[in-house]
Design a protein around this motif. Structure first.
Motif, PDB file in Angstrom:
ATOM      1  N   GLN A  94       1.687 165.452 101.867  1.00  0.00           N
ATOM      2  CA  GLN A  94       2.483 165.535 103.082  1.00  0.00           C
ATOM      3  C   GLN A  94       1.702 165.023 104.289  1.00  0.00           C
ATOM      4  OE1 GLN A  94       3.894 169.455 103.959  1.00  0.00           O
ATOM      5  NE2 GLN A  94       5.137 168.806 105.701  1.00  0.00           N
ATOM      6  N   THR A  95       0.420 165.333 104.352  1.00  0.00           N
ATOM      7  CA  THR A  95      -0.404 164.834 105.454  1.00  0.00           C
ATOM      8  C   THR A  95      -0.485 163.315 105.442  1.00  0.00           C
ATOM      9  OG1 THR A  95      -1.725 166.860 105.384  1.00  0.00           O
ATOM     10  CG2 THR A  95      -2.680 164.966 106.522  1.00  0.00           C
ATOM     11  N   MET A  99       0.993 160.747 108.311  1.00  0.00           N
ATOM     12  CA  MET A  99       0.139 159.751 108.950  1.00  0.00           C
ATOM     13  C   MET A  99       0.769 158.364 108.859  1.00  0.00           C
ATOM     14  SD  MET A  99      -2.577 161.191 110.261  1.00  0.00           S
ATOM     15  CE  MET A  99      -3.766 159.863 110.382  1.00  0.00           C
ATOM     16  N   ARG A 100       1.358 158.048 107.699  1.00  0.00           N
ATOM     17  CA  ARG A 100       2.046 156.757 107.570  1.00  0.00           C
ATOM     18  C   ARG A 100       3.278 156.708 108.461  1.00  0.00           C
ATOM     19  NH1 ARG A 100       0.542 157.440 101.996  1.00  0.00           N
ATOM     20  NH2 ARG A 100       2.532 158.468 101.591  1.00  0.00           N
ATOM     21  N   MET A 101       3.998 157.821 108.583  1.00  0.00           N
ATOM     22  CA  MET A 101       5.164 157.854 109.457  1.00  0.00           C
ATOM     23  C   MET A 101       4.774 157.659 110.914  1.00  0.00           C
ATOM     24  SD  MET A 101       7.278 160.984 107.687  1.00  0.00           S
ATOM     25  CE  MET A 101       8.451 161.069 109.046  1.00  0.00           C
ATOM     26  N   VAL A 152      -7.417 180.388 121.580  1.00  0.00           N
ATOM     27  CA  VAL A 152      -7.525 179.022 122.107  1.00  0.00           C
ATOM     28  C   VAL A 152      -8.169 178.101 121.073  1.00  0.00           C
ATOM     29  CG1 VAL A 152      -8.585 177.593 123.889  1.00  0.00           C
ATOM     30  CG2 VAL A 152      -7.559 179.785 124.503  1.00  0.00           C
ATOM     31  N   GLY A 153      -9.211 178.593 120.391  1.00  0.00           N
ATOM     32  CA  GLY A 153      -9.831 177.794 119.336  1.00  0.00           C
ATOM     33  C   GLY A 153      -8.877 177.504 118.197  1.00  0.00           C
ATOM     34  N   ALA A 154      -8.062 178.478 117.807  1.00  0.00           N
ATOM     35  CA  ALA A 154      -7.060 178.249 116.755  1.00  0.00           C
ATOM     36  C   ALA A 154      -6.021 177.226 117.200  1.00  0.00           C
ATOM     37  CB  ALA A 154      -6.387 179.566 116.388  1.00  0.00           C
ATOM     38  N   ALA A 155      -5.659 177.252 118.488  1.00  0.00           N
ATOM     39  CA  ALA A 155      -4.733 176.239 118.989  1.00  0.00           C
ATOM     40  C   ALA A 155      -5.347 174.841 118.901  1.00  0.00           C
ATOM     41  CB  ALA A 155      -4.342 176.566 120.428  1.00  0.00           C
ATOM     42  N   GLY A 156      -6.662 174.743 119.140  1.00  0.00           N
ATOM     43  CA  GLY A 156      -7.319 173.444 119.017  1.00  0.00           C
ATOM     44  C   GLY A 156      -7.268 172.896 117.609  1.00  0.00           C
ATOM     45  N   PHE A 157      -7.212 173.761 116.602  1.00  0.00           N
ATOM     46  CA  PHE A 157      -7.119 173.307 115.214  1.00  0.00           C
ATOM     47  C   PHE A 157      -5.797 172.597 114.942  1.00  0.00           C
ATOM     48  CE2 PHE A 157      -6.053 174.122 110.730  1.00  0.00           C
ATOM     49  CZ  PHE A 157      -7.137 173.513 110.121  1.00  0.00           C
ATOM     50  N   TYR A 158      -4.735 173.002 115.641  1.00  0.00           N
ATOM     51  CA  TYR A 158      -3.415 172.427 115.406  1.00  0.00           C
ATOM     52  C   TYR A 158      -3.058 171.326 116.406  1.00  0.00           C
ATOM     53  CZ  TYR A 158      -2.675 176.321 112.231  1.00  0.00           C
ATOM     54  OH  TYR A 158      -2.780 177.210 111.193  1.00  0.00           O
ATOM     55  N   LEU A 159      -3.913 171.049 117.372  1.00  0.00           N
ATOM     56  CA  LEU A 159      -3.609 169.989 118.333  1.00  0.00           C
ATOM     57  C   LEU A 159      -3.436 168.623 117.680  1.00  0.00           C
ATOM     58  CD1 LEU A 159      -5.761 170.833 121.491  1.00  0.00           C
ATOM     59  CD2 LEU A 159      -3.276 170.879 121.256  1.00  0.00           C
ATOM     60  N   PRO A 160      -4.300 168.193 116.747  1.00  0.00           N
ATOM     61  CA  PRO A 160      -4.057 166.892 116.097  1.00  0.00           C
ATOM     62  C   PRO A 160      -2.727 166.823 115.364  1.00  0.00           C
ATOM     63  CG  PRO A 160      -6.311 167.602 115.722  1.00  0.00           C
ATOM     64  CD  PRO A 160      -5.595 168.760 116.336  1.00  0.00           C
ATOM     65  N   ILE A 161      -2.307 167.946 114.754  1.00  0.00           N
ATOM     66  CA  ILE A 161      -1.012 167.954 114.058  1.00  0.00           C
ATOM     67  C   ILE A 161       0.128 167.773 115.055  1.00  0.00           C
ATOM     68  CG2 ILE A 161       0.528 169.348 112.633  1.00  0.00           C
ATOM     69  CD1 ILE A 161      -1.893 170.696 111.445  1.00  0.00           C
ATOM     70  N   LEU A 162       0.038 168.443 116.208  1.00  0.00           N
ATOM     71  CA  LEU A 162       1.068 168.285 117.235  1.00  0.00           C
ATOM     72  C   LEU A 162       1.093 166.865 117.786  1.00  0.00           C
ATOM     73  CD1 LEU A 162       0.620 171.638 119.194  1.00  0.00           C
ATOM     74  CD2 LEU A 162       2.346 171.074 117.479  1.00  0.00           C
ATOM     75  N   THR A 242       9.511 155.589 107.606  1.00  0.00           N
ATOM     76  CA  THR A 242      10.371 155.887 108.753  1.00  0.00           C
ATOM     77  C   THR A 242      10.841 157.341 108.751  1.00  0.00           C
ATOM     78  OG1 THR A 242      12.283 155.069 107.509  1.00  0.00           O
ATOM     79  CG2 THR A 242      11.153 153.517 108.967  1.00  0.00           C
ATOM     80  N   GLY A 243      11.178 157.869 107.570  1.00  0.00           N
ATOM     81  CA  GLY A 243      11.636 159.250 107.494  1.00  0.00           C
ATOM     82  C   GLY A 243      13.007 159.483 108.097  1.00  0.00           C
TER      83      GLY A 243
END
Length: 323
Positions: A94-95, A99-101, A152-162, A242-243
């Protein structure tokens, strides 16, 4: 000097003024940057053409060692990712698909993504500690500050996903808006006697000014049609990158036309009409949702000004009469 800086950072009015200034600057930039943005379509199309030639060369060389489609990632990022085995821990199918999308193909963007997911939590946690314990001077217990820093540190872990999700959303909006026009152009090219590869290449050149992501995907599909052993795989890759359901429907029609020899023009005509109807329905839905969205801004911003303009002279006259 340090005391002055600390006093400014803990001053509520200074922080509000700074945030307001940043908001104004961001608004000006969001309006001005699209006007000043350069047309990068030619460079992107050239990069896709170069990638196509490299793909062909790699296929002729039978994936020989040393053949590379893309530049290598930064050495220190690669060492961190490989040393900590982040690829095995954080990457799944899925990752890779997302990334391709988002338009990030190859190993370099994936390495940067994994490196960011590893580094950003520590950076965010350290900045939160500095702010909560030294700069902010919050009158809160130690456990509360530490817990807030961990969040705040946990939020930084998900920033690249967002960030990747935001890029995917923008690309899909651009592709969805230009897809009906692209289908009409593909239909014209196919009915004029062109092959699918030539039609895709021609439409990519014409649709690039309206939607660079769609032009890029069509050029990549043309490249894959020229070297993949099965054309069906190239069409399915287009749908996965495209998805979008509308693209998947057209891909299904193309695969059936390749397999059973069914007329492609009729299917494309129906798909183009459905895409146009869907785009019109979305526009009507947004237009219907506009009045409720404008109710609160009108109450908060327009009505007070209107009442001030209407009642202002009368209030001034009453004040003068009393004096």
């Amino acid at each position: 000097m340090i005391d002055t800086v600390m006093a400014l950072l803990t001053d509520t009015q200074f922080l509000i003024a700074t945030l307001s200034a940043l908001a104004v600057i961001a608004t000006i930039l969001s309006v001005a940057l699209p006007m000043l943005e350069r047309d990068r379509l030619s460079s992107r199309m050239k990069a896709v053409a170069i990638e196509r030639e490299r793909i062909r060369a790699r296929e002729r060389a039978r994936l020989s060692e040393g053949a590379s489609l893309r530049r290598e990632p930064r050495a220190y990022m690669k060492r961190v990712v490989e040393g900590l085995k982040l690829r095995e821990a954080l990457v799944d199918e899925q990752t890779l698909s997302r990334m391709r999308m988002a338009g990030y193909r190859g190993q370099a963007p994936l390495v940067v993504f994994l490196f960011a997911r590893f580094v950003l939590p520590f950076c965010a946690f350290a900045l939160a500690l500095v702010y909560f314990f030294w700069i902010g001077k919050f009158e809160q217990p130690f456990v509360f500050k530490l817990g807030a820093s961990i969040l705040v540190g946990a939020a930084g872990f998900y920033l690249p996903i967002l960030y990747v999700a935001n890029v995917i959303s923008k690309r899909q909006i651009s592709i969805r808006a230009a897809w009906p026009d692209a289908l009409d152009l593909i239909l014209i090219c196919v009915e004029s006697g062109m092959s699918v590869e030539t039609a895709f290449r021609k439409v990519a050149e014409e649709i690039g000014n309206q939607s660079p992501p769609l032009a890029e995907e069509l050029m990549l599909t043309t490249a894959e049609l020229s070297y993949l052993p099965e054309r069906r795989q190239a069409y399915e890759n287009l749908a996965q990158r495209t998805g979008l359901d509308t693209v998947k429907g057209v891909v299904t029609a193309l695969i059936q036309a390749e397999r059973y020899g069914t007329p492609l023009g009729d299917a494309l005509r129906v798909m183009a009409q459905e895409s146009r109807d869907l785009r019109m329905n979305e526009a009507e839905k947004k237009a219907a949702a506009l009045p409720p969205k404008l109710t609160v801004p009108m109450i908060l911003f327009f009505l007070p000004v209107l009442f001030a303009v209407i009642l202002g002279p009368a209030i001034i006259q009453v004040i003068h009469i009393r004096q």
